[in-house]
Design an enzyme around this catalytic site. Structure first.
Site, PDB file in Angstrom:
ATOM      1  N   LYS A 157      -5.570   3.809 -33.799  1.00  0.00           N
ATOM      2  CA  LYS A 157      -4.715   2.722 -34.305  1.00  0.00           C
ATOM      3  C   LYS A 157      -3.805   2.174 -33.218  1.00  0.00           C
ATOM      4  O   LYS A 157      -3.784   0.974 -32.944  1.00  0.00           O
ATOM      5  CB  LYS A 157      -3.883   3.199 -35.495  1.00  0.00           C
ATOM      6  N   CYS A 194       3.800  -4.714 -34.913  1.00  0.00           N
ATOM      7  CA  CYS A 194       2.779  -3.797 -34.401  1.00  0.00           C
ATOM      8  C   CYS A 194       2.679  -3.788 -32.879  1.00  0.00           C
ATOM      9  O   CYS A 194       2.926  -2.767 -32.243  1.00  0.00           O
ATOM     10  CB  CYS A 194       1.439  -4.159 -35.019  1.00  0.00           C
TER      11      CYS A 194
HETATM   12  N1  SAJ Z   1      -0.502 -13.385 -29.426  1.00  0.00           N
HETATM   13  C1  SAJ Z   1      -0.587 -13.996 -28.172  1.00  0.00           C
HETATM   14  N2  SAJ Z   1      -1.831 -14.211 -27.646  1.00  0.00           N
HETATM   15  C2  SAJ Z   1      -2.980 -13.830 -28.305  1.00  0.00           C
HETATM   16  C3  SAJ Z   1      -2.861 -13.202 -29.580  1.00  0.00           C
HETATM   17  C4  SAJ Z   1      -1.612 -12.995 -30.118  1.00  0.00           C
HETATM   18  O1  SAJ Z   1       0.426 -14.347 -27.554  1.00  0.00           O
HETATM   19  O2  SAJ Z   1      -4.063 -14.055 -27.774  1.00  0.00           O
HETATM   20  C5  SAJ Z   1       0.842 -13.127 -30.000  1.00  0.00           C
HETATM   21  C6  SAJ Z   1       1.048 -13.800 -31.353  1.00  0.00           C
HETATM   22  O3  SAJ Z   1       1.579 -15.097 -31.191  1.00  0.00           O
HETATM   23  C7  SAJ Z   1       2.067 -12.867 -32.027  1.00  0.00           C
HETATM   24  C8  SAJ Z   1       1.680 -11.506 -31.465  1.00  0.00           C
HETATM   25  O4  SAJ Z   1       0.915 -11.737 -30.283  1.00  0.00           O
HETATM   26  O5  SAJ Z   1       3.384 -13.183 -31.625  1.00  0.00           O
HETATM   27  C9  SAJ Z   1       0.865 -10.642 -32.426  1.00  0.00           C
HETATM   28  O6  SAJ Z   1      -0.160 -11.412 -32.908  1.00  0.00           O
HETATM   29  P1  SAJ Z   1      -1.438 -10.746 -33.660  1.00  0.00           P
HETATM   30  O7  SAJ Z   1      -2.428 -11.816 -33.840  1.00  0.00           O
HETATM   31  O8  SAJ Z   1      -1.874  -9.534 -32.956  1.00  0.00           O
HETATM   32  O9  SAJ Z   1      -0.840 -10.384 -35.098  1.00  0.00           O
HETATM   33  P2  SAJ Z   1      -0.380  -8.997 -35.743  1.00  0.00           P
HETATM   34  O10 SAJ Z   1       0.554  -8.301 -34.872  1.00  0.00           O
HETATM   35  O11 SAJ Z   1       0.048  -9.312 -37.123  1.00  0.00           O
HETATM   36  O12 SAJ Z   1      -1.748  -8.194 -35.922  1.00  0.00           O
HETATM   37  C10 SAJ Z   1      -2.107  -7.137 -35.107  1.00  0.00           C
HETATM   38  C11 SAJ Z   1      -3.629  -7.055 -35.185  1.00  0.00           C
HETATM   39  N3  SAJ Z   1      -4.119  -6.095 -34.243  1.00  0.00           N
HETATM   40  C12 SAJ Z   1      -5.211  -6.339 -33.518  1.00  0.00           C
HETATM   41  O13 SAJ Z   1      -5.863  -7.371 -33.622  1.00  0.00           O
HETATM   42  C13 SAJ Z   1      -5.645  -5.253 -32.589  1.00  0.00           C
HETATM   43  C14 SAJ Z   1      -4.049  -6.665 -36.603  1.00  0.00           C
HETATM   44  O14 SAJ Z   1      -5.425  -6.418 -36.657  1.00  0.00           O
HETATM   45  C15 SAJ Z   1      -3.316  -5.368 -37.010  1.00  0.00           C
HETATM   46  O15 SAJ Z   1      -3.627  -5.021 -38.321  1.00  0.00           O
HETATM   47  C16 SAJ Z   1      -1.828  -5.610 -36.918  1.00  0.00           C
HETATM   48  O16 SAJ Z   1      -1.492  -5.930 -35.573  1.00  0.00           O
HETATM   49  C17 SAJ Z   1      -1.121  -4.313 -37.359  1.00  0.00           C
HETATM   50  O17 SAJ Z   1      -0.618  -4.320 -38.486  1.00  0.00           O
HETATM   51  O18 SAJ Z   1      -1.211  -3.338 -36.657  1.00  0.00           O
END
Ligand code: SAJ
Length: 451
Positions: free
Chosen positions: A215, A279
């Protein structure tokens, strides 16, 4: 024979999980939520069949209404309600502090409450993200101490993490593969049987420790990939090239069709204004904490820590771009009205946890600018913000886009320009085209864009 499930923690993970199980024939579900100032209000709302989670959450409101109406789901603050539960899910918050140290107050308190009330042969599943080693070294001992029962003999214990994302909570629980890790084989078997009821995708079984590591590695992997993209963006800015074009070209490199497993696809992530959420900013520290606390020898996670720091820097880079734009316009940052578009950390959601907008706002305040926060979805935030877009941009000296809300996609920039004091646009999410903005008379600066 109906089975009772008790779900501790009515948040972004607990609510959809509880409602999904309550919609399965043969299950009745009781949500257990502390009547805290922060979350107590959800109890009454849920018992009225209402959805406390804001933003677009396809299918969740209808599901909650349906299971409350058919009386298979209700919520209480009375934790003794778990005394006759056959299954108990733990979905409480597991935050880390500014030094990356996990704070398990809620987790420990809930384990004590469960231990004091649980019955024999219950299956307990931790869904909250924890540092590797927590199930075995923290949860198990507390449950055994307060119940006088033995794990694996009198009750089963497993760790099975969520992969939820705001905006697609139900989809991610039901349609994505799930990892199930028991403290022993019997616990794994029971937990697999449980999730087969709601997960319509592959279930992968393993041990609790491996699942815990998977995780936090899953999110750390994403955080490091985003940091890589952010670093390339800074380099492209220096070289005067559009990083999003570079990313597009890099991602054209095909998988090796002859041997896909040995040659993973290229998937350069998106650079941007920062990384928020519950996360990614936390899980790398949980991983480090697990190794530091339960590991056989010390490992210095330099790459992971450096990546975390780079992602924390990106909101500050937005200020670098802002100051460059203001200089070009001959304006000082002091007393400048700066409009920050987006308080939520993720597009089209109301979730503000660890949002990059907060450190950006605070740093602008420190520099004596006059930042104003705007967000169409967020309901409450520790810093004053407005939902009134007009008020937010009127007489503004610069706009900074932090969150990729769809509401910010097709803004009428000419009209906005006439309302601003100085037409400066700082694009932290690659929403607008530099040339088009400049043709409209804007000074445009973007993450990963030529200066
Ligand atoms: N972000 C970027 N660039 C990217 C992707 C995201 O800057 O290419 C930023 C987003 O704007 C945001 C942050 O990162 O501020 C997190 O975005 P996210 O799309 O990862 O959203 P979370 O944190 O809600 O979801 C993540 C996901 N983890 C993965 O994809 C490995 C999700 O699958 C998990 O369930 C979640 O964390 C969690 O609950 O752990």
């Amino acid at each position: 024979m109906s089975k009772k499930i008790a779900v501790f923690g009515m948040g972004y993970v607990g609510i959809p999980a509880a409602a999904l199980f309550a919609d399965v024939e043969g299950f009745t579900v009781v949500g257990i939520q502390r009547r805290s100032k922060r979350s107590g209000w959800k109890i009454d709302l849920l018992n009225k069949g209402k959805n406390p989670i804001g933003g677009d959450e396809p299918g969740l409101s209808e599901l909650i209404e349906r299971v409350v109406k058919k009386e298979t789901f209700r919520v209480t603050d009375d934790f003794t309600e778990c005394k006759d539960a056959d299954i108990i899910l733990i979905d409480v918050q597991t935050p880390t502090d500014e030094n990356g140290i996990p704070h398990y107050e809620s987790l420990k308190e809930v384990c004590k409450q469960i231990g004091q009330n649980m019955k024999k042969n219950v299956l307990i599943v931790i869904e909250s993200t924890v540092a590797p080693g927590t199930t075995d070294h923290i949860v198990k001992p507390i449950l055994e101490e307060y119940s006088g029962l033995q794990t694996g003999i009198d009750f089963s214990l497993a760790f099975s993490y969520e992969r939820v994302m705001v905006g697609r909570l139900l989809y991610n629980i039901t349609k994505l593969p799930r990892i199930v890790g028991g403290i022993d084989e019997e616990s794994t078997r029971k937990a697999l049987n449980l999730y087969r009821n709601i997960v319509h995708a592959e279930l992968h079984s393993t041990g609790a420790l491996t699942a815990e590591i998977a995780k936090v590695v899953e999110n750390t992997y994403r955080d490091v990939n985003i940091a890589f993209a952010n670093e390339i963006a800074l380099m492209c800015e220096s070289l005067g090239v559009d990083v999003f074009k570079v990313r597009e070209l890099v991602n054209t490199l095909p998988n090796d069709p002859s041997n896909p497993s040995t040659n993973p696809v290229r998937n350069m992530h998106f650079p941007g204004a920062g990384v928020g959420g519950h996360c990614l900013p936390k899980d790398p520290w949980l991983l480090k904490f697990g190794v530091d606390t339960y590991g056989k020898f010390k490992v210095e996670p330099n790459l992971i820590v450096t990546s975390r720091k780079l992602n924390l820097f990106m909101p500050m880079h937005m200020i670098d771009l802002l100051e460059e734009g203001l200089n070009e316009a001959g304006i000082k940052l002091i007393d400048a009205k700066v409009t920050i578009l987006g308080v939520a950390f993720l597009e089209n959601s109301d979730d503000t946890r660890n949002t990059p907008s907060k450190p950006l706002y605070e740093e602008l305040k420190k520099k004596q600018a006059k930042p104003v926060l705007h967000d169409p979805y967020v309901r409450e935030f520790e810093i004053p913000f407005t939902k009134d877009f007009n008020e937010a941009i009127t007489d503004s000296d610069a706009i900074i886009i932090v969150t990729k809300h769809k509401d910010y996609f097709n803004l009428d920039l000419s009209k906005i320009k006439n309302k601003m004091r100085n037409p400066i646009l700082i694009d932290g999410r690659n929403i607008y085209d530099k040339e088009k903005c400049e043709k409209l008379g804007f000074i445009y600066k973007g993450v990963g864009k030529p200066h």
